[in-house]
Design a protein around this motif. Structure first.
Motif, PDB file in Angstrom:
ATOM      1  N   THR A   1      -1.680  -3.204  -5.626  1.00 27.59           N
ATOM      2  CA  THR A   1      -2.394  -4.181  -4.800  1.00 27.59           C
ATOM      3  C   THR A   1      -3.595  -3.585  -4.083  1.00 27.59           C
TER       4      THR A   1
ATOM      5  N   MET B   1       6.494   1.016   0.405  1.00 28.38           N
ATOM      6  CA  MET B   1       7.417   1.117   1.545  1.00 28.38           C
ATOM      7  C   MET B   1       8.798   0.517   1.252  1.00 28.38           C
TER       8      MET B   1
ATOM      9  N   VAL C   1       7.537   5.746   0.828  1.00 31.48           N
ATOM     10  CA  VAL C   1       7.212   6.158   2.201  1.00 31.48           C
ATOM     11  C   VAL C   1       7.874   5.164   3.155  1.00 31.48           C
TER      12      VAL C   1
ATOM     13  N   PHE D   1      -0.292   2.059   6.479  1.00 31.71           N
ATOM     14  CA  PHE D   1      -0.784   2.467   5.169  1.00 31.71           C
ATOM     15  C   PHE D   1      -1.187   3.936   5.300  1.00 31.71           C
TER      16      PHE D   1
HETATM   17  N1  HPA Z   1       0.703   2.139   0.737  1.00 30.44           N
HETATM   18  C1  HPA Z   1       1.979   1.886   1.017  1.00 30.44           C
HETATM   19  N2  HPA Z   1       2.554   0.734   0.755  1.00 30.44           N
HETATM   20  C2  HPA Z   1       1.836  -0.208   0.131  1.00 30.44           C
HETATM   21  C3  HPA Z   1       0.502  -0.003  -0.199  1.00 30.44           C
HETATM   22  C4  HPA Z   1      -0.096   1.244   0.126  1.00 30.44           C
HETATM   23  O1  HPA Z   1      -1.284   1.509  -0.136  1.00 30.44           O
HETATM   24  N3  HPA Z   1       0.080  -1.127  -0.806  1.00 30.44           N
HETATM   25  C5  HPA Z   1       1.113  -1.982  -0.842  1.00 30.44           C
HETATM   26  N4  HPA Z   1       2.192  -1.426  -0.268  1.00 30.44           N
END
Ligand code: HPA
Length: 270
Positions: free
Chosen positions: A232, A209, A185, A190
């Protein structure tokens, strides 16, 4: 583009002559892998002609050249994200520079959100495939045949032989690994609950990302890629759930030693 890359490459080769065999891109909170490297030369991004400059917290912004596992390596401490405002050409610029410096394999790490509901924070995931259609493709525009073909095959963006080697390495150390699809993305937000649900429905196991544009540029140039995510956070759809960048960095830090072990052992076996 080509002349910019050649200028950057000549500048680097002037400061450091050996040809690196392996390129490494380190994700958010995963930069201390570089302490594994017997450093021979560090070059700040800001010193290299045409190189973008990293802005995101947790990234330092330099190329580190040295030796690891009997191989010459170059590691990017700090990468460039589309959400920082860089064009896709800039996001993949260092990947192309590393290829033109001579790397034969690319290793990539990242922090990612888990969208597979069976997974936990701290899990390590081998990226076996990705979905990049929700981010701009770095190959849009005139194709440069010096890099690769107009319509690159994407049937094996993450090399199966490298995945198999990594699994063997993890098994000998009892390191538990997930294997899944990384959904790219743009960020910087988020995801919403609805978006996490969409990603899960579309076949993503983790969302992040970074990575997909770098990997597309690498595959375009014929570079074998191996990539891993640290999960994470978990994109839970039905419960109260918030995410902060600090939590992402902390979870990445906690999982980092395992990832470091696998990367280092894999490099030694290349
Ligand atoms: N979404 C997008 N990028 C991320 C996320 C997430 O939940 N956690 C770490 N990078």
């Amino acid at each position: 583009m080509l002349s910019k890359i050649n200028t950057a490459v000549s500048f680097i080769q002037h400061l450091y002559a050996p040809k690196p065999q392996v390129g490494i891109v380190l994700g958010s909170g995963l930069g201390s892998f570089t302490s594994e490297i017997v450093v021979e030369k560090e070059i700040l991004y800001s010193d290299i002609p045409h190189f973008p400059i990293s802005t995101v917290e947790g990234h330092s912004g330099k190329l580190i050249f040295g030796e690891l596992g009997g191989k010459k390596v170059v590691a990017m401490a700090g990468r460039f994200h589309f959400y920082e405002g860089y064009g896709t050409d800039e996001v993949v610029f260092p990947i192309r520079v590393m290829k033109f410096l001579g790397i034969e394999t690319l290793l990539v790490s990242n922090a990612a959100g888990g969208t597979n509901k069976h997974w936990k924070v701290g899990d390590l995931m081998i990226i076996k495939d990705h979905i990049s259609q929700f981010t701009p493709n770095p190959l849009v525009g005139k194709n440069l045949t010096e890099f690769g073909p107009r319509f690159p095959d994407m049937s094996e963006p993450y090399k199966k032989v490298l995945i198999d080697k990594a699994k063997q390495i993890a098994a000998t150390k009892n390191i538990f690994l997930r294997e899944g699809v990384y959904f790219g993305v743009t960020g910087p937000t988020f995801e919403t609950r609805a978006e996490y649900k969409m990603i899960e429905l579309l076949g993503g196991d983790a969302v992040g990302m970074s990575t997909v544009q770098e990997v597309i540029a690498a595959v375009h140039m014929g570079l074998p890629v191996f990539a891993m995510s640290v999960i994470t956070d978990i994109g839970i759809r039905d419960e109260e759930n918030t995410i902060t960048h600090d939590e992402v960095l902390q979870a990445a830090k906690d999982a980092e030693p395992k990832l470091t072990y696998i990367f280092a052992a894999l490099i030694a076996q290349l």
